[in-house]
Scaffold this active site. Sequence first.
Site, PDB file in Angstrom:
ATOM      1  N   HIS A 204      41.822 -98.375  41.109  1.00 40.54           N
ATOM      2  CA  HIS A 204      40.875 -97.650  41.965  1.00 40.54           C
ATOM      3  C   HIS A 204      41.419 -96.337  42.515  1.00 40.54           C
ATOM      4  CE1 HIS A 204      43.328 -99.610  45.013  1.00 40.54           C
ATOM      5  NE2 HIS A 204      42.874 -98.726  45.877  1.00 40.54           N
TER       6      HIS A 204
HETATM    7  C1  UD1 Z   1      40.605 -97.412  50.534  1.00 39.37           C
HETATM    8  C2  UD1 Z   1      41.981 -96.915  50.967  1.00 39.37           C
HETATM    9  C3  UD1 Z   1      43.010 -97.309  49.911  1.00 39.37           C
HETATM   10  C4  UD1 Z   1      42.964 -98.780  49.603  1.00 39.37           C
HETATM   11  C5  UD1 Z   1      41.545 -99.154  49.209  1.00 39.37           C
HETATM   12  C6  UD1 Z   1      41.399-100.625  48.891  1.00 39.37           C
HETATM   13  C7  UD1 Z   1      41.967 -94.800  52.237  1.00 39.37           C
HETATM   14  C8  UD1 Z   1      42.328 -93.373  52.181  1.00 39.37           C
HETATM   15  N1  UD1 Z   1      42.008 -95.459  51.067  1.00 39.37           N
HETATM   16  O1  UD1 Z   1      40.260 -96.735  49.337  1.00 39.37           O
HETATM   17  O2  UD1 Z   1      44.299 -96.979  50.389  1.00 39.37           O
HETATM   18  O3  UD1 Z   1      43.861 -99.073  48.553  1.00 39.37           O
HETATM   19  O4  UD1 Z   1      40.674 -98.813  50.296  1.00 39.37           O
HETATM   20  O5  UD1 Z   1      40.115-100.903  48.449  1.00 39.37           O
HETATM   21  O6  UD1 Z   1      41.684 -95.305  53.297  1.00 39.37           O
HETATM   22  N2  UD1 Z   1      32.616 -98.222  48.626  1.00 39.37           N
HETATM   23  C9  UD1 Z   1      31.599 -99.134  48.475  1.00 39.37           C
HETATM   24  N3  UD1 Z   1      31.554-100.202  49.327  1.00 39.37           N
HETATM   25  C10 UD1 Z   1      32.486-100.395  50.301  1.00 39.37           C
HETATM   26  C11 UD1 Z   1      33.506 -99.433  50.462  1.00 39.37           C
HETATM   27  C12 UD1 Z   1      33.567 -98.354  49.610  1.00 39.37           C
HETATM   28  O7  UD1 Z   1      30.753 -99.004  47.604  1.00 39.37           O
HETATM   29  O8  UD1 Z   1      32.399-101.403  51.030  1.00 39.37           O
HETATM   30  C13 UD1 Z   1      32.676 -97.066  47.692  1.00 39.37           C
HETATM   31  C14 UD1 Z   1      31.944 -95.875  48.237  1.00 39.37           C
HETATM   32  O9  UD1 Z   1      31.381 -95.196  47.179  1.00 39.37           O
HETATM   33  C15 UD1 Z   1      33.057 -95.037  48.835  1.00 39.37           C
HETATM   34  C16 UD1 Z   1      34.199 -95.326  47.882  1.00 39.37           C
HETATM   35  O10 UD1 Z   1      34.024 -96.695  47.516  1.00 39.37           O
HETATM   36  O11 UD1 Z   1      32.735 -93.700  48.916  1.00 39.37           O
HETATM   37  C17 UD1 Z   1      35.568 -95.134  48.470  1.00 39.37           C
HETATM   38  O12 UD1 Z   1      35.719 -95.894  49.670  1.00 39.37           O
HETATM   39  P1  UD1 Z   1      36.831 -95.439  50.733  1.00 39.37           P
HETATM   40  O13 UD1 Z   1      36.833 -96.353  51.883  1.00 39.37           O
HETATM   41  O14 UD1 Z   1      36.683 -93.984  51.020  1.00 39.37           O
HETATM   42  O15 UD1 Z   1      38.204 -95.546  49.929  1.00 39.37           O
HETATM   43  P2  UD1 Z   1      38.744 -96.633  48.861  1.00 39.37           P
HETATM   44  O16 UD1 Z   1      38.785 -95.990  47.509  1.00 39.37           O
HETATM   45  O17 UD1 Z   1      38.073 -97.934  48.991  1.00 39.37           O
END
Ligand code: UD1
Length: 368
Positions: A204
């Site tokens: 991811h």
């Molecule tokens: C975050 C953490 C990362 C961790 C990862 C585990 C930061 C900078 N990154 O990354 O260190 O390894 O979590 O999963 O904090 N999304 C969904 N549903 C959710 C959450 C996210 O669909 O419940 C999608 C959305 O499109 C969102 C994208 O995932 O924009 C990224 O989510 P985000 O929380 O920004 O970062 P992660 O890539 O999950």
Amino acid sequence: MKILNIVGARPTFMKVAPLHHALERAGHESLILHTGQHYDPQMSKVFFDDLGMPKPDVYLGVGSGSHAVQTAEVMRGFEPALLETKPDLVVVVGDVNSTVACSLVAIKLGFPVAHIEAGLRSFDRRMPEEINRLVTDAIADYLFVTEPSGLVNLAHEGVPTERVFMVGNLMIDSLVGHLEQARRLPIRREMGLADGRYAVATLHRPSNVDDPVAFGKLVDLLVGIAAEVPVVFPIHPRSRKQAEAFGLLDRLEASDIRLTGPLGYLEFLNLLDGSGLVVTDSGGIQEETTYLGVPCLTLRENTERPVTVEIGTNRLFGNDTAAAAQAAHDILRGEAKPGRIPDGWDGHAAERIVAILDQLLNRPADRG
Ligand code: UD1
């Protein structure tokens, strides 16, 4: 003592759960604030259920956004919640955006902050998590470290040693506490997987899934491994979106790759435990495989958890998917790198942290 524990994104839940339970056992008031950085039930609620955590006392519901927007929204939501809660200590864990956002708010309002999993460094400032680690460690009052590199890094950065404590690994506390329960699940049997004869993959990181060429090479790697053994790939929502956008989903689905949505903690632990090898870019999974003795191929240039490479089962491949494919092949023929479990990864980190907090908060350090 009243302690406010911050959770927000998937890897924070398994770090806070054992600490929350240990604080309660020691008679402290332990509150949980969930920022809502992760909000899908499979990215959040399932972990509360699996880990036996109570519903959060406070839920901010910030959701997704750019790094600036997400960090800012956590800060805006956290400030009034903190002023209302007035804890004796704020506990933040790991390196996600919620960690740095809540640390900034708390320190500026004069609330002491403890950072758990402090001192880890990838030395790669293109990783958002590295910025979060540097900033959080620079401002937190108490720094709890999981592995020797953390002590070295914090010493180089000039953090006074009296603020730094080697306590072991809270994420491993959760693993140790739930392994037997996880092993009782029928998931491997239901998926028709033979122990040691399947792989687990998770990807991811932006560096791997935001670039079509890089993601395409990783898909080829997984397809190659799937020619030898089934590959279970519980795909993160952002990776799924990218795979769709880059036209990679068909290639994944055409081979013996079991594409699932994100899995619960216990189901995932069950799969890791029985697998013959793991392909990942996650930080926490490098640690979990080292504890379980499962060979781990990490598709990153660096790791902030070097102990998993130095003495554990982890190996780094950067973007060299040909070398990773060869390593996977060798592992499946029985040629795996042996590993040991690092000191303090024993299921008792939470008790050590609570004992130290008891002492510190009765005798606060000079916060300069
Ligand atoms: C975050 C953490 C990362 C961790 C990862 C585990 C930061 C900078 N990154 O990354 O260190 O390894 O979590 O999963 O904090 N999304 C969904 N549903 C959710 C959450 C996210 O669909 O419940 C999608 C959305 O499109 C969102 C994208 O995932 O924009 C990224 O989510 P985000 O929380 O920004 O970062 P992660 O890539 O999950």
